[in-house]
Scaffold this active site. Sequence first.
Site, PDB file in Angstrom:
ATOM      1  CG  HIS A 102      -2.127  -0.790   1.175  1.00 51.46           C
ATOM      2  ND1 HIS A 102      -2.104  -2.168   1.189  1.00 51.46           N
ATOM      3  CD2 HIS A 102      -3.432  -0.425   1.133  1.00 51.46           C
ATOM      4  CE1 HIS A 102      -3.345  -2.620   1.139  1.00 51.46           C
ATOM      5  NE2 HIS A 102      -4.177  -1.580   1.100  1.00 51.46           N
ATOM      6  CG  HIS A 142       2.181  -3.350   6.596  1.00 48.26           C
ATOM      7  ND1 HIS A 142       3.023  -4.259   5.997  1.00 48.26           N
ATOM      8  CD2 HIS A 142       1.189  -3.123   5.707  1.00 48.26           C
ATOM      9  CE1 HIS A 142       2.544  -4.569   4.795  1.00 48.26           C
ATOM     10  NE2 HIS A 142       1.431  -3.896   4.599  1.00 48.26           N
TER      11      HIS A 142
END
Length: 171
Positions: A102, A142
């Site tokens: 992302h 993450h």
Amino acid sequence: MDADILLFLQNAVRNPVLTPVFTMITVLGNGGVLWVLVSLLLLVPRKTRKTGFTAILALLVSLLVNNIVLKNLVGRVRPYEVVEGLVPLIGRPRDFSFPSGHTGSSFAAAWVFYRNFPRRYGIPALVVAGLIGLSRLYLGVHYPTDVLFGVVSGIGSGCIALMLMRRVTDK
């Protein structure tokens, strides 16, 4: 340190107001959809066509480097699988954690926009990219180093695309 940052975000920052905001922000980065759509729109006017092509190229470089090569080469498990007490706020992604795709795709396209457009457009693109990266931490999917490397690899992907496009158009 990565785990401590994530647990701090979970315990001190997460709240009912920010959670839907960061969930919506992270959706903008799913599959690079925001950046792909903006890049496709830029292909329409002749004046912005080169930037649109360059951003699409940057997204492809980021996809290759981050999602196809590095994620599989490094094979880092997601933080919620190893950080005790960390609870992800969205569905658990099935791919590896490092680097953040992302963030990489967001900074790849945003860097092209930053370099090719006036600052009043380029800076907001970088801010949106930064928010997408931050959303990945807030949501617990993450590690901070995944996102940090996503920034670096995304900017690198943008630079590669800018260089390649310059070489093609100079010939």
